[in-house]
Design a protein around this motif. Structure first.
Motif, short mmCIF file in Angstrom:
data_model
loop_
_atom_site.label_atom_id
_atom_site.label_comp_id
_atom_site.label_asym_id
_atom_site.label_seq_id
_atom_site.Cartn_x
_atom_site.Cartn_y
_atom_site.Cartn_z
N SER A 1 37.17 -13.43 48.40
CA SER A 1 35.78 -13.25 48.83
C SER A 1 34.91 -12.88 47.64
O SER A 1 33.82 -13.41 47.48
N ASP A 2 35.38 -11.94 46.85
CA ASP A 2 34.61 -11.46 45.70
C ASP A 2 35.43 -11.68 44.43
O ASP A 2 36.65 -11.85 44.50
N TYR A 3 34.76 -11.66 43.28
CA TYR A 3 35.42 -11.87 41.99
C TYR A 3 36.23 -13.17 41.97
O TYR A 3 37.36 -13.22 41.45
N PRO B 1 30.91 -10.94 52.97
CA PRO B 1 31.84 -11.68 53.84
C PRO B 1 32.55 -12.78 53.06
O PRO B 1 32.02 -13.22 52.04
N PRO B 2 33.71 -13.25 53.54
CA PRO B 2 34.45 -12.64 54.64
C PRO B 2 35.20 -11.39 54.19
O PRO B 2 35.71 -11.34 53.08
N THR C 1 39.77 -20.77 52.94
CA THR C 1 39.51 -19.43 52.38
C THR C 1 38.24 -18.82 52.96
O THR C 1 38.28 -17.80 53.64
N SER C 2 37.09 -19.48 52.72
CA SER C 2 35.84 -18.94 53.24
C SER C 2 35.78 -19.05 54.75
O SER C 2 35.39 -18.12 55.46
N ASP C 3 36.16 -20.23 55.26
CA ASP C 3 36.10 -20.49 56.69
C ASP C 3 37.51 -20.86 57.17
O ASP C 3 38.36 -21.24 56.36
N PRO D 1 31.64 -17.24 50.78
CA PRO D 1 31.17 -17.92 49.56
C PRO D 1 31.37 -19.43 49.68
O PRO D 1 32.35 -19.87 50.24
N LYS D 2 30.40 -20.16 49.13
CA LYS D 2 30.45 -21.62 49.24
C LYS D 2 30.17 -22.26 47.89
O LYS D 2 29.48 -21.68 47.06
N PRO D 3 30.72 -23.46 47.68
CA PRO D 3 30.50 -24.14 46.41
C PRO D 3 29.02 -24.54 46.27
O PRO D 3 28.33 -24.68 47.28
#
Lengths: 353, 353
Positions: free
Chosen positions: A218-220, A144-145, B217-219, B145-147
């Motif tokens: 999200s990735d990379y 995710p996301p 981005t993540s949220d 993903p989070k810091p």
């Protein structure tokens, strides 16, 4: 050294296999030994029905057949590809993802057409700034996301890189690209982690904005900073790294004899000028010898004749690359990369007896 | 209607509480009834030590005290704020996050200094393009993903919006901002989901690139598309929506009588020109009457005198807003938003007996 073929399976399907790095013994990695990194089931593209479209922010969109691509002036370059997750298994605590050891890296000669030539024919608009490379492999990504529906694998390269040295490749070490390496056509982005070198390439899409696709965000991607505030950026350039191919982890080496330690170093944005080796867990470091010349975006193998200790026991070896810009491999993992860019000095424990 | 005060707790700490929407009975939501949305523990800022810095891509960075801010020419605007996750509890299957029902929305009069005035004093550079608003609340966000380290809550507004109508606010409905609403100073971004109106605002940072922070981005982001390829973009404008305040879910209403259905409508990028109501699950729709005028970025309450059925049973009510641009509330959730932007027609089941 017996030359065995065969790869280590990290995931059966989609196919993710790595080169057993202790078998490193050539500058160019043989096609059958080259690591395989796939995000989805490999699509069954045929060369006679293959089409590459070049569109988006261009004046004259193109569609090229396989034969048309092959009839254009070709270029051959050597480039080392490394998976951004290579060496992930060294992380403690363990991080999710394929548990790559040392062999999700390889060097090959790639043959194809410069992307710059295709973009020149298509004619970029004034506002073009990013180039999306889209593959025919398709599925639902895991982390995710994520978007609600299946998507095809895609990644972008900044326009200046696209114009500099990205190759639209159909050949690998003098033969047609194998199926698992992107037949009939893939991108090669020299100096960038492998995720940028999109396999089974079917579309080049020029954008007038920075592409914010799944494998850019999200990735990379990783956490950079702007004025102390974390910001998400796509992974790109391979970082400076060296690896020990031999001895292998927990290899038994005879005491009080000469043992040829052997490895390779690559990455970074400047020429690699030295690789040092420690055989005492980091107390002392010795210079090693290079086997290969400096060449942009390609690895340099190195070796060192180690007089093994007379005292039996466990010893920890580490190699450390340095480059012409004064950079050195770090001694620990940078958590901002979460589970990628594992390029610190990796400990290899051996048994002297 | 008894006027009760009190909010519904969705999370005890950090504090997340919503207005019981069936109590809607005023155009401006009283301060004590306004929903509270916090990402981290509320920081204990004091007005006498408070400082707001304005920096980044500006010629003359500023630092302002609370008194200095209050001494600048003030502006008061009405704006409806809605949490991007409001009505999430209506999603089936259930999505993670606070299970907001209908009341993570409210309208207030906000008083403060136009951000444009501060940016004008600081002097933007030619390449300025995005304005980061950073709060003093700080912690480790939840979703990947989070810091790796704790960060402060921050969000950006595009430069044109920052210059148009963003307010650096210290007053709410004529009183000082309450602690839970960002005392001493918060941003108000009219027309954008509440996440943009950063509370406990301590820094305005102008960037020459699009900010790619965690909450962009993540949220608080969704999957848009470019040429069919999903791309991640930050949430921004509140979407067209209406809600039924009364009757409440599973409220018992007397059969064969007049019942005043009551609600509000807001959002979208054009004036709201009608709200229709169905009391038979969507078979027929009737026009409702507005109680409030059209005002940019503010809700319009509406009502409808429903002659309830003579036949006892369960009935489903839904309201549907339309705007001057011809847009209408959709009839189902858009999965690209995952757990945000729940603005489709929401079914309210009632018991007629």
């Amino acid at each position: 050294m017996t030359t065995l073929s065969g790869l280590v399976i990290r995931q059966q399907e989609p196919r993710n296999l790595e080169f057993p790095f202790e078998r490193l013994d050539s500058y160019l990695t043989p096609v059958e030994s080259f690591y395989i990194r796939s995000h989805f089931h490999a699509p069954g593209l045929q060369s006679d029905s293959y089409r590459l479209s070049v569109g988006g922010a261009v004046k004259n969109p193109l569609v090229l057949t396989y034969d048309e691509l092959k009839s254009l002036p070709a270029k051959t370059v050597v480039a080392t590809l490394e998976c951004a997750g290579n060496s992930r298994v060294f992380l403690v605590p363990q991080k999710p993802g394929a548990q790559w050891e040392l062999g999700a890296v390889g060097t090959a000669e790639w043959t194809g057409v410069p992307l710059a030539m295709l973009l020149d024919r298509a004619g970029l608009t004034d506002k073009a700034c990013d180039v999306v490379l889209e593959g025919a492999d398709r599925g639902q990504p895991a982390e995710p996301p994520k978007p609600p529906d299946p998507i095809s694998y895609s990644r972008s390269v900044p326009l200046d890189k696209a114009l500099e040295d990205v190759l639209i490749a159909y050949g690998m070490n003098g033969v047609d690209l194998p199926h698992d390496h992107g037949f009939p056509v893939r991108a090669i982005v020299p100096g960038h982690y492998g995720m940028a070198s999109v396999k089974w390439l079917t579309q080049v899409l020029v954008l007038e904005e920075q592409f914010q696709g799944y494998w850019q965000t999200s990735d990379y991607a990783y956490w950079d900073e702007v004025d102390g505030i974390p910001v998400r950026r796509p992974l790109s350039e391979i970082k400076l790294k060296s690896e020990i191919a031999r001895p292998a982890t927990l290899e038994v080496v005879p005491k009080g004899q000469l043992y040829r330690v052997y490895g390779a170093a690559w990455g970074g944005t400047a020429d690699i000028v030295s690789v040092e080796l420690t055989t005492d867990g980091g107390l002392t470091w010795a210079a090693t010898d290079f086997l290969d010349p400096i060449r942009p975006h390609a690895w340099r193998r190195w070796s060192y004749d180690w007089k093994t200790p007379d005292q039996p026991g466990r010893y920890t070896l580490m190699s450390r690359a340095k480059n012409a810009a004064g950079a050195s491999q770090p001694d620990k993992f940078d958590e901002r990369y979460f589970s990628y860019v594992v390029h610190h000095t990796l400990p290899i424990e051996v048994i002297v007896q």
